[in-house]
Design an enzyme around this catalytic site. Structure first.
Site, PDB file in Angstrom:
ATOM      1  N   LYS A 149       0.847  -1.196   0.000  1.00  0.00           N
ATOM      2  CA  LYS A 149       0.000   0.000   0.000  1.00  0.00           C
ATOM      3  C   LYS A 149       0.876   1.238   0.000  1.00  0.00           C
ATOM      4  O   LYS A 149       1.807   1.358   0.794  1.00  0.00           O
ATOM      5  CB  LYS A 149      -0.876   0.030   1.251  1.00  0.00           C
ATOM      6  CG  LYS A 149      -2.052  -0.908   1.190  1.00  0.00           C
ATOM      7  CD  LYS A 149      -3.164  -0.381   2.087  1.00  0.00           C
ATOM      8  CE  LYS A 149      -3.492  -1.316   3.205  1.00  0.00           C
ATOM      9  NZ  LYS A 149      -4.436  -0.715   4.158  1.00  0.00           N
ATOM     10  N   LYS A 233       2.867 -10.327   9.300  1.00  0.00           N
ATOM     11  CA  LYS A 233       2.198  -9.379   8.394  1.00  0.00           C
ATOM     12  C   LYS A 233       2.238  -9.898   6.955  1.00  0.00           C
ATOM     13  O   LYS A 233       1.244  -9.823   6.220  1.00  0.00           O
ATOM     14  CB  LYS A 233       2.828  -7.985   8.482  1.00  0.00           C
ATOM     15  CG  LYS A 233       2.359  -7.047   7.359  1.00  0.00           C
ATOM     16  CD  LYS A 233       1.589  -5.830   7.783  1.00  0.00           C
ATOM     17  CE  LYS A 233       0.827  -5.234   6.597  1.00  0.00           C
ATOM     18  NZ  LYS A 233       0.682  -3.789   6.610  1.00  0.00           N
ATOM     19  N   ARG A 247      -7.294  -9.787   5.920  1.00  0.00           N
ATOM     20  CA  ARG A 247      -6.384  -8.672   6.175  1.00  0.00           C
ATOM     21  C   ARG A 247      -7.005  -7.695   7.180  1.00  0.00           C
ATOM     22  O   ARG A 247      -6.307  -6.963   7.867  1.00  0.00           O
ATOM     23  CB  ARG A 247      -6.046  -7.959   4.862  1.00  0.00           C
ATOM     24  CG  ARG A 247      -4.891  -6.983   4.968  1.00  0.00           C
ATOM     25  CD  ARG A 247      -4.270  -6.708   3.600  1.00  0.00           C
ATOM     26  NE  ARG A 247      -3.337  -5.597   3.632  1.00  0.00           N
ATOM     27  CZ  ARG A 247      -2.604  -5.220   2.590  1.00  0.00           C
ATOM     28  NH1 ARG A 247      -2.704  -5.857   1.446  1.00  0.00           N
ATOM     29  NH2 ARG A 247      -1.787  -4.207   2.684  1.00  0.00           N
ATOM     30  N   ASN A 251      -6.639  -4.844  11.671  1.00  0.00           N
ATOM     31  CA  ASN A 251      -7.279  -3.674  12.271  1.00  0.00           C
ATOM     32  C   ASN A 251      -7.603  -3.866  13.749  1.00  0.00           C
ATOM     33  O   ASN A 251      -8.268  -3.019  14.350  1.00  0.00           O
ATOM     34  CB  ASN A 251      -8.563  -3.307  11.519  1.00  0.00           C
ATOM     35  CG  ASN A 251      -8.261  -2.723  10.153  1.00  0.00           C
ATOM     36  OD1 ASN A 251      -7.239  -2.051   9.980  1.00  0.00           O
ATOM     37  ND2 ASN A 251      -9.107  -2.995   9.187  1.00  0.00           N
ATOM     38  N   HIS A 254      -7.746  -0.971  16.024  1.00  0.00           N
ATOM     39  CA  HIS A 254      -7.742   0.222  15.173  1.00  0.00           C
ATOM     40  C   HIS A 254      -9.102   0.891  15.018  1.00  0.00           C
ATOM     41  O   HIS A 254      -9.160   2.074  14.699  1.00  0.00           O
ATOM     42  CB  HIS A 254      -7.149  -0.097  13.797  1.00  0.00           C
ATOM     43  CG  HIS A 254      -5.647  -0.194  13.814  1.00  0.00           C
ATOM     44  ND1 HIS A 254      -4.968  -1.129  14.562  1.00  0.00           N
ATOM     45  CD2 HIS A 254      -4.682   0.545  13.189  1.00  0.00           C
ATOM     46  CE1 HIS A 254      -3.659  -0.970  14.380  1.00  0.00           C
ATOM     47  NE2 HIS A 254      -3.461   0.034  13.550  1.00  0.00           N
ATOM     48  N   HIS A 258      -8.391   4.517  15.832  1.00  0.00           N
ATOM     49  CA  HIS A 258      -8.526   5.642  14.896  1.00  0.00           C
ATOM     50  C   HIS A 258      -9.448   6.715  15.467  1.00  0.00           C
ATOM     51  O   HIS A 258      -9.203   7.913  15.296  1.00  0.00           O
ATOM     52  CB  HIS A 258      -9.071   5.156  13.547  1.00  0.00           C
ATOM     53  CG  HIS A 258      -8.030   4.473  12.709  1.00  0.00           C
ATOM     54  ND1 HIS A 258      -8.326   3.385  11.917  1.00  0.00           N
ATOM     55  CD2 HIS A 258      -6.707   4.722  12.547  1.00  0.00           C
ATOM     56  CE1 HIS A 258      -7.216   2.991  11.296  1.00  0.00           C
ATOM     57  NE2 HIS A 258      -6.226   3.786  11.661  1.00  0.00           N
ATOM     58  N   HIS A 270      -0.152   7.403  16.912  1.00  0.00           N
ATOM     59  CA  HIS A 270      -0.938   6.286  16.384  1.00  0.00           C
ATOM     60  C   HIS A 270      -0.777   5.056  17.285  1.00  0.00           C
ATOM     61  O   HIS A 270      -1.764   4.421  17.659  1.00  0.00           O
ATOM     62  CB  HIS A 270      -0.486   5.974  14.955  1.00  0.00           C
ATOM     63  CG  HIS A 270      -1.159   4.782  14.354  1.00  0.00           C
ATOM     64  ND1 HIS A 270      -2.482   4.797  13.956  1.00  0.00           N
ATOM     65  CD2 HIS A 270      -0.707   3.526  14.117  1.00  0.00           C
ATOM     66  CE1 HIS A 270      -2.800   3.604  13.486  1.00  0.00           C
ATOM     67  NE2 HIS A 270      -1.739   2.804  13.581  1.00  0.00           N
TER      68      HIS A 270
HETATM   69  N1  NAD Z   1       1.430   1.352   3.745  1.00  0.00           N
HETATM   70  C1  NAD Z   1       0.957   0.754   4.822  1.00  0.00           C
HETATM   71  O1  NAD Z   1       0.481  -0.385   4.770  1.00  0.00           O
HETATM   72  C2  NAD Z   1       1.025   1.467   6.134  1.00  0.00           C
HETATM   73  C3  NAD Z   1       0.783   0.773   7.323  1.00  0.00           C
HETATM   74  C4  NAD Z   1       0.896   1.456   8.525  1.00  0.00           C
HETATM   75  C5  NAD Z   1       1.246   2.799   8.533  1.00  0.00           C
HETATM   76  N2  NAD Z   1       1.465   3.446   7.359  1.00  0.00           N
HETATM   77  C6  NAD Z   1       1.845   4.883   7.349  1.00  0.00           C
HETATM   78  O2  NAD Z   1       3.079   5.021   8.026  1.00  0.00           O
HETATM   79  C7  NAD Z   1       3.157   6.352   8.516  1.00  0.00           C
HETATM   80  C8  NAD Z   1       3.758   6.329   9.899  1.00  0.00           C
HETATM   81  O3  NAD Z   1       5.045   5.792   9.809  1.00  0.00           O
HETATM   82  P1  NAD Z   1       6.092   5.955  10.992  1.00  0.00           P
HETATM   83  O4  NAD Z   1       5.452   5.632  12.275  1.00  0.00           O
HETATM   84  O5  NAD Z   1       7.295   5.204  10.572  1.00  0.00           O
HETATM   85  O6  NAD Z   1       6.353   7.523  11.051  1.00  0.00           O
HETATM   86  P2  NAD Z   1       7.341   8.500  10.240  1.00  0.00           P
HETATM   87  O7  NAD Z   1       7.664   7.983   8.927  1.00  0.00           O
HETATM   88  O8  NAD Z   1       6.749   9.865  10.338  1.00  0.00           O
HETATM   89  O9  NAD Z   1       8.656   8.467  11.161  1.00  0.00           O
HETATM   90  C9  NAD Z   1       8.587   8.988  12.459  1.00  0.00           C
HETATM   91  C10 NAD Z   1       9.717   9.976  12.724  1.00  0.00           C
HETATM   92  O10 NAD Z   1      10.919   9.263  12.958  1.00  0.00           O
HETATM   93  C11 NAD Z   1      11.963   9.753  12.137  1.00  0.00           C
HETATM   94  N3  NAD Z   1      12.818   8.594  11.884  1.00  0.00           N
HETATM   95  C12 NAD Z   1      12.562   7.542  11.079  1.00  0.00           C
HETATM   96  N4  NAD Z   1      13.514   6.612  11.200  1.00  0.00           N
HETATM   97  C13 NAD Z   1      14.408   7.097  12.090  1.00  0.00           C
HETATM   98  C14 NAD Z   1      15.607   6.574  12.636  1.00  0.00           C
HETATM   99  N5  NAD Z   1      16.049   5.354  12.351  1.00  0.00           N
HETATM  100  N6  NAD Z   1      16.276   7.357  13.520  1.00  0.00           N
HETATM  101  C15 NAD Z   1      15.807   8.575  13.867  1.00  0.00           C
HETATM  102  N7  NAD Z   1      14.669   9.101  13.408  1.00  0.00           N
HETATM  103  C16 NAD Z   1      13.978   8.364  12.522  1.00  0.00           C
HETATM  104  C17 NAD Z   1      11.281  10.346  10.950  1.00  0.00           C
HETATM  105  O11 NAD Z   1      12.078  11.336  10.371  1.00  0.00           O
HETATM  106  C18 NAD Z   1      10.017  10.927  11.579  1.00  0.00           C
HETATM  107  O12 NAD Z   1      10.288  12.187  12.088  1.00  0.00           O
HETATM  108  C19 NAD Z   1       1.772   6.941   8.435  1.00  0.00           C
HETATM  109  O13 NAD Z   1       1.728   7.911   7.410  1.00  0.00           O
HETATM  110  C20 NAD Z   1       0.886   5.768   8.080  1.00  0.00           C
HETATM  111  O14 NAD Z   1      -0.214   6.126   7.273  1.00  0.00           O
HETATM  112  C21 NAD Z   1       1.364   2.813   6.175  1.00  0.00           C
HETATM  113 ZN    ZN Z   2      -1.542   0.806  13.007  1.00  0.00          ZN
END
Ligand code: NAD
Ligand code: ZN
Length: 365
Positions: A149, A233, A247, A251, A254, A258, A270
């Site tokens: 996704k 996953k 799948r 959730n 969630h 959410h 989150h």
């Molecule tokens: N595609 C999917 O199936 C799916 C599933 C779940 C979540 N998501 C998406 O994922 C996003 C959230 O991802 P997230 O929680 O990784 O947040 P993010 O990508 O915003 O990362 C969180 C913070 O950590 C920092 N960061 C990342 N790696 C780091 C590291 N190793 N060291 C220091 N800082 C680091 C980033 O710069 C950011 O500021 C949401 O937009 C959500 O919609 C997508």
């Molecule tokens: Zn989640």
């Protein structure tokens, strides 16, 4: 060589195509040669953000260079608020100005925001170029980077513009978790606990025993934990690549989570909201006579031990219940809940009386 240095490979076959997810401490240094086995391209695009790029980008770029890839680097401002078409446009501008070809791989180095956004760029550039996910948050490693996704947000809502685009490989280096802020690590642990509750009782017991090691960023343990969660996953996604059935089990926590996220106006992360959501869903399952109380207590205890909230200070119960009714996962005006039958097995219920839903939220205060 410690245990964590040995690569763990999970092969995934979503809808026929097949690719590997490799988990290995220190893997960033080996991405170049591994990518060379998959691509003959002279160039590669590296998309990251201003935080992750400076921390881990050079290691990756060096490895790519040594394998003969000339790299085009794009670094975007970090954070969910920048998961926009504007950021996407910056990727398009840079990449198209550099003149890529259909076989130029695009590597997404960062958390889920970068993974989703760069993934969508890869899905749409020249109608689709090869994508490599290199997740650097625990959440992106065990969740966002797997399943294909991709997308960006729109002012109307999250992830409303997107596409399915499977990567050609996912390379996970748990050493990158060493620089991750603790709150981000705990958020990822919430998704790990979710995976155990929906699929793996033994994995749950394992997390109970080792949660302190996770919080201490013990890379040996995190490597094993990440690989185990990736496998869960990946198996769920593989069985249901286009989200038509099981799948939905992902959730768990969630539907409540959410709604709490919306009502808290994103003051809580989150992961924190999902933690609260799993507590509410587990207690609801007890009320419905589906789950025994001892199992429910274990779920709540593990969430607490992971440094995640199990009660939410000043929750507006009516607002949360109202927000749930607008959740996009709602089908035909009925709220669908993923509820545990025991640790390791869940089922979907869409016949839960609103009174009990309300009580479950009220129980979180
Ligand atoms: N595609 C999917 O199936 C799916 C599933 C779940 C979540 N998501 C998406 O994922 C996003 C959230 O991802 P997230 O929680 O990784 O947040 P993010 O990508 O915003 O990362 C969180 C913070 O950590 C920092 N960061 C990342 N790696 C780091 C590291 N190793 N060291 C220091 N800082 C680091 C980033 O710069 C950011 O500021 C949401 O937009 C959500 O919609 C997508
Ligand atoms: Zn989640």
């Amino acid at each position: 060589m410690s245990m964590s240095d040995a690569p763990r490979t999970i092969r995934v076959r979503p809808g026929g195509r097949e690719y590997d997810i490799v988990v290995q401490a220190g893997l960033l240094r080996h991405v170049g040669p591994r990518l060379r086995q998959l691509s003959r391209s002279a160039r590669a695009v590296m998309v990251s953000d201003d935080r992750v790029g400076p921390l881990h980008g050079d290691l990756l770029a060096t490895s790519l260079h040594q394998a003969g890839f000339q790299t085009i680097r794009v670094e975007l401002p970090p954070g969910e608020e920048h998961k926009t078409v504007q950021s996407l446009w910056r990727i398009y501008d840079t990449v198209l100005a550099a003149g890529i070809e259909r076989d130029t791989p695009l590597l997404a180095l960062g958390g889920g925001v970068i993974g989703d956004m760069a993934g969508f760029a890869a899905a749409t550039l020249l109608r689709g170029i090869p994508l490599v996910q290199i997740p650097t948050t625990l959440l992106a490693m065990v969740d966002a980077s797997i399943g294909g996704k991709t997308g960006v947000n729109h002012p109307v809502g999250k992830n409303l513009i997107g596409a399915f685009h499977q990567p050609i490989a996912v390379f996970i280096d748990p050493l990158t978790l060493g620089t991750l802020p603790p709150r981000e690590l705990r958020g990822g642990l919430a998704e790990c606990i979710k995976h155990q509750v929906i699929r793996d009782a033994e994995g749950f017991a394992d997390m109970e025993r080792h949660i302190e090691r996770a919080l201490a960023v013990d890379v040996d343990y995190l490597s094993a934990l990440v690989a185990q969660n990736v496998a869960i996953k990946a198996a769920v996604v593989e069985a249901d690549p286009f989200e038509q059935g099981q799948r939905a089990h992902l959730n768990f926590g969630h539907t409540f989570g959410h709604a709490i996220e919306t009502v808290s106006r994103y003051a809580w992360s989150h992961g924190e909201c999902v933690a609260l959501g799993m507590v509410a869903a587990s207690r609801l399952a007890v009320r419905l006579g589906m789950l025994d109380e001892a199992s429910c207590r274990r779920i709540v205890s593990l969430i607490r031990a992971a440094g995640l909230p199990v009660s939410g200070m000043s929750l507006d119960v009516d607002a949360v219940v109202a927000a749930m009714a607008f959740d996009k996962k709602v089908r035909s005006a009925r709220l669908r809940f993923v509820l545990p039958l025991r640790i390791g097995e869940v089922c979907i219920r869409d016949d839960v009386p609103l009174e009990l839903v309300r009580d479950a939220v009220a129980g979180l205060r």
